[in-house]
Design an enzyme around this catalytic site. Structure first.
Site, PDB file in Angstrom:
ATOM      1  N   ALA A 117      19.396   5.739  22.271  1.00  0.00           N
ATOM      2  CA  ALA A 117      18.839   4.668  22.835  1.00  0.00           C
ATOM      3  C   ALA A 117      19.672   3.718  23.466  1.00  0.00           C
ATOM      4  O   ALA A 117      20.219   2.754  22.964  1.00  0.00           O
ATOM      5  CB  ALA A 117      17.814   4.022  21.600  1.00  0.00           C
ATOM      6  N   ILE A 118      20.319   4.185  24.330  1.00  0.00           N
ATOM      7  CA  ILE A 118      21.479   3.467  25.048  1.00  0.00           C
ATOM      8  C   ILE A 118      20.762   1.939  25.881  1.00  0.00           C
ATOM      9  O   ILE A 118      21.304   1.042  25.755  1.00  0.00           O
ATOM     10  CB  ILE A 118      22.047   4.225  26.355  1.00  0.00           C
ATOM     11  CG1 ILE A 118      22.653   5.560  25.825  1.00  0.00           C
ATOM     12  CG2 ILE A 118      23.186   3.348  26.827  1.00  0.00           C
ATOM     13  CD1 ILE A 118      23.492   5.415  24.753  1.00  0.00           C
ATOM     14  N   GLY A 119      19.452   2.292  26.556  1.00  0.00           N
ATOM     15  CA  GLY A 119      18.633   1.229  27.040  1.00  0.00           C
ATOM     16  C   GLY A 119      19.239   1.033  28.538  1.00  0.00           C
ATOM     17  O   GLY A 119      19.257  -0.116  28.894  1.00  0.00           O
ATOM     18  N   SER A 126      22.580  13.086  33.565  1.00  0.00           N
ATOM     19  CA  SER A 126      22.793  11.434  33.583  1.00  0.00           C
ATOM     20  C   SER A 126      23.222  11.110  32.093  1.00  0.00           C
ATOM     21  O   SER A 126      22.502  11.506  30.978  1.00  0.00           O
ATOM     22  CB  SER A 126      21.458  11.074  34.020  1.00  0.00           C
ATOM     23  OG  SER A 126      21.642   9.368  34.041  1.00  0.00           O
ATOM     24  N   CYS A 157      12.610   7.501  31.020  1.00  0.00           N
ATOM     25  CA  CYS A 157      13.579   6.813  29.863  1.00  0.00           C
ATOM     26  C   CYS A 157      12.589   6.516  28.921  1.00  0.00           C
ATOM     27  O   CYS A 157      11.927   5.368  29.254  1.00  0.00           O
ATOM     28  CB  CYS A 157      14.424   5.764  30.536  1.00  0.00           C
ATOM     29  SG  CYS A 157      15.472   5.309  29.259  1.00  0.00           S
ATOM     30  N   GLY A 203      23.396  18.656  28.653  1.00  0.00           N
ATOM     31  CA  GLY A 203      23.650  17.072  28.331  1.00  0.00           C
ATOM     32  C   GLY A 203      24.353  16.940  27.153  1.00  0.00           C
ATOM     33  O   GLY A 203      25.538  16.935  27.186  1.00  0.00           O
TER      34      GLY A 203
END
Lengths: 294, 321
Positions: free
Chosen positions: B75-77, B26, B135, B270
């Site tokens: 740290a896409i959030g 993901s 996450c 990933g």
């Protein structure tokens, strides 16, 4: 001929309409290349020429490549495509960390896989006859192709080029040889204007359009300069990349939702505004200054 | 390319049987389509889609990525358009993906997970659901559902009630005893476990005297966390008997085989995709070369063979079939 000075308002209206911002993403590919030439154009600045005839045909000004490091094990490096002619593309980069040093260690004859071409690129088909290109540091790598395209259609191109020292003003003569007027700046005054390049830009006559590539503080200053004067500015942004092809959302920038470059996203609870995060690698890297909300 | 047809490379995740054990993780492979120009997606077991939440999310401010020695921080959030938009505009496209597409669900309450899971799992384009309960980039001081066995159970139970499709709970390495969390997830109805999500970390710019990530903290991935992830798989495989999707710094076939021998039925790739989009396919080829060398025809015969306490029901079922 319609001139900017006759009626700036309508000029910009037409310019805006004619600018196909969301230039369709190029059809990129995983391109196996071979190093044709390697030179250290200044201390810690490497120019790599690679054999990539098919890539040359697809590259447009402002496109970039993800250079896959030999042996994998670390993320690819996003590099502006410096030259593209005949069978050869070139990449110009500074040795700044582990990953660029590994690229810099490649030798003539070595293989280098590129994912390219990527990004939207600069729109060089506008009507402006007088364009200022502003480059800072390694940003110079992304502006030779646009300079050539603008010169080819008869525009006056002034290159405002800033670096820390004279030695770091790499390839300036190349731009002069292409037909650009050079306006140089160094932080230490060792060559050209003593100060940042955006100060030099503000001291000179305004151009009809500005193209820029360089560190974010420089781009912010160019953006402020262009918007104060109502000059259209295309900025090629720098951001830390993950994949470089739109799969990770690591490299975003806030832009107005009404932009043709805005990804179609509904407003979130958090923003409640007209802003959306666009990917620098896919929707960009070139954005219009007045659409950025950074 | 290696001859694949002589081998049984299948991996079972609940009722879902993947033809290959390699899964693109993901947030690392888009929806697959972003990588289609560079690879043959039909040689991938599955792609796990980017996590989707109940409401649209802008995500964190930049920088969202920092490259670190032997890995990277992100740290896409959870930037995503929200489930309603996603169902209307995005999901239909996944039908064209030449490999299985596994949906990923994130949330901020038990109810969020159930709500999103029910809607997403109802779509035929989605083969299974990953519950992203770990996450590290949207949580308060790193506290996620996956840090607590009871919260983990509540999320899994609520999601379980909404669908019969395979549910994969994605566990966090940022816990004292991952085996306890794993048992809790399985008892609540998880069909499989993804082990593990990123390890919390940060980096500081010494000249600006500021954290490098916009979010200050992030999740560390890549080779740097591989031994941590491998141990987590090893311990989880001894605690529960559901399939494990081993993940954390896998970049080569040798890395992947370590996870398989520790007890993973499938392996997630990933960060390695950022080094080379062909990484999952290279791993698959390398696994087949190893199987050829070792004279092993079925991949599942390798699962857990370096783990004395391993009892994976998947392998037992496979032997019966």
């Amino acid at each position: 001929m319609r001139r900017f000075s006759d009626n700036p308002e309508s000029f910009f209206k037409i310019w805006r309409k004619s600018l196909p911002v969301a230039l369709a993403s190029p059809i990129s590919a995983l391109v196996p290349t071979r190093i044709l030439d390697r030179s250290e154009v200044a201390r810690d600045v490497i120019l790599l020429g690679v054999e990539a005839p098919e890539l040359v045909k697809r590259v447009r000004p402002g496109h970039f490549a993800m250079a896959l490091l030999p042996g994998g094990q670390a993320a690819g490096v996003a590099l502006g495509i410096y030259e593209a002619r005949g069978e050869r593309c070139s990449l110009l980069f500074f040795l700044a960390g582990d990953r660029t040093r590994r690229l810099g260690a490649l030798r003539v004859g070595d293989r280098l896989d590129l994912v390219a071409p990527l990004g939207n690129g600069f729109d060089c088909e506008g009507a402006e006859r007088d364009v200022a290109i502003v480059a800072g540091g390694v940003g110079i790598a992304s502006v030779l192709l646009p300079a050539q395209a603008l010169l080819a259609r008869g525009a006056r191109v002034r290159l405002f080029y800033g670096a820390r020292t004279a030695e770091r003003l790499v390839e300036a003569e190349r731009f002069a040889a292409e037909g650009c007027e050079l306006l140089l700046a160094t932080d230490d005054g060792s060559r050209g204007y003593n100060g940042v390049v955006t100060e030099l830009l503000a001291r000179e006559d305004a151009a009809e359009a500005v193209f820029a590539c360089g560190p974010t503080p420089m781009l912010r200053a160019v953006s402020a300069y262009a918007q104060e004067r109502n000059i259209p500015a295309q900025l090629s942004l720098e951001e830390a990349f993950g994949c470089g092809v739109g799969g990770c959302w690591g490299c975003v920038v806030p832009i107005v939702r009404t932009s043709a470059q805005a990804p179609s996203f509904p407003p979130s609870d958090a923003d409640g505004s007209d802003v959306v995060h666009a990917r620098v690698c896919v929707e960009g890297p070139v954005f219009r200054a007045r659409e950025l909300r950074w | 390319m290696v001859e694949l047809s002589k081998f049984d490379l299948s991996a079972r995740i609940g009722s879902l049987v993947l033809p290959y054990p390699t899964v693109a993780l993901s947030g690392c492979y888009g929806s697959g389509a972003e990588f289609a120009p560079y690879v043959d997606l039909s040689r991938l077991g599955a792609v796990v889609l980017k996590s989707v939440t109940r409401r649209p999310r802008m995500g964190n401010s930049t920088p969202r990525i920092v490259h670190t020695p032997a890995g990277m921080l992100n740290a896409i959030g959870l930037q995503n358009p929200g489930i309603e938009w996603y169902l209307q505009h995005d999901v239909a496209k996944f039908a064209q993906t030449p490999c299985a597409t596994i949906g990923s669900v994130a949330g901020f309450s038990v109810d969020d997970y159930a709500y999103v899971c029910e809607r997403l799992a109802a779509r035929s384009e989605i083969a299974a659901i990953e519950l992203n309960i770990s996450c590290p980039n949207v949580a308060h001081e790193g506290e996620t559902f996956a840090c607590d066995p009871e919260l983990t159970a509540r999320v899994v139970r609520a999601a379980r009630a909404t669908t019969d499709k395979p549910l994969i709970a994605k566990l966090s390495p940022n816990v004292t005893d991952i085996a306890t969390i794993a048992r809790s997830a399985v008892a609540a109805g998880a069909d499989a476990l993804a082990v593990v999500n990123t390890v919390r970390g940060m980096a500081i710019d010494i000249y600006q005297r500021k954290p490098r990530l916009g979010n200050v903290t992030g999740g560390l991935s890549g080779a740097a966390i591989r031994p941590i992830a491998l141990l987590a798989v090893y311990e989880v495989a001894r605690a529960v008997s559901v399939p494990i999707v081993g993940q954390g710094g896998i970049a080569t076939a040798s890395d992947a085989l370590e996870f398989i021998l520790a007890g993973a039925s499938a392996v997630g790739v990933g960060t390695a995709n950022f080094a080379d989009p062909r990484a999952p396919m290279g791993i698959l080829d390398g696994i087949v070369e190893y199987m050829t060398q070792q004279n092993v025809r079925r991949l599942r015969d390798l699962v857990g063979t370096a783990n004395t306490g391993f009892a994976n029901i998947n392998q037992i079922e496979g032997d019966e079939g």
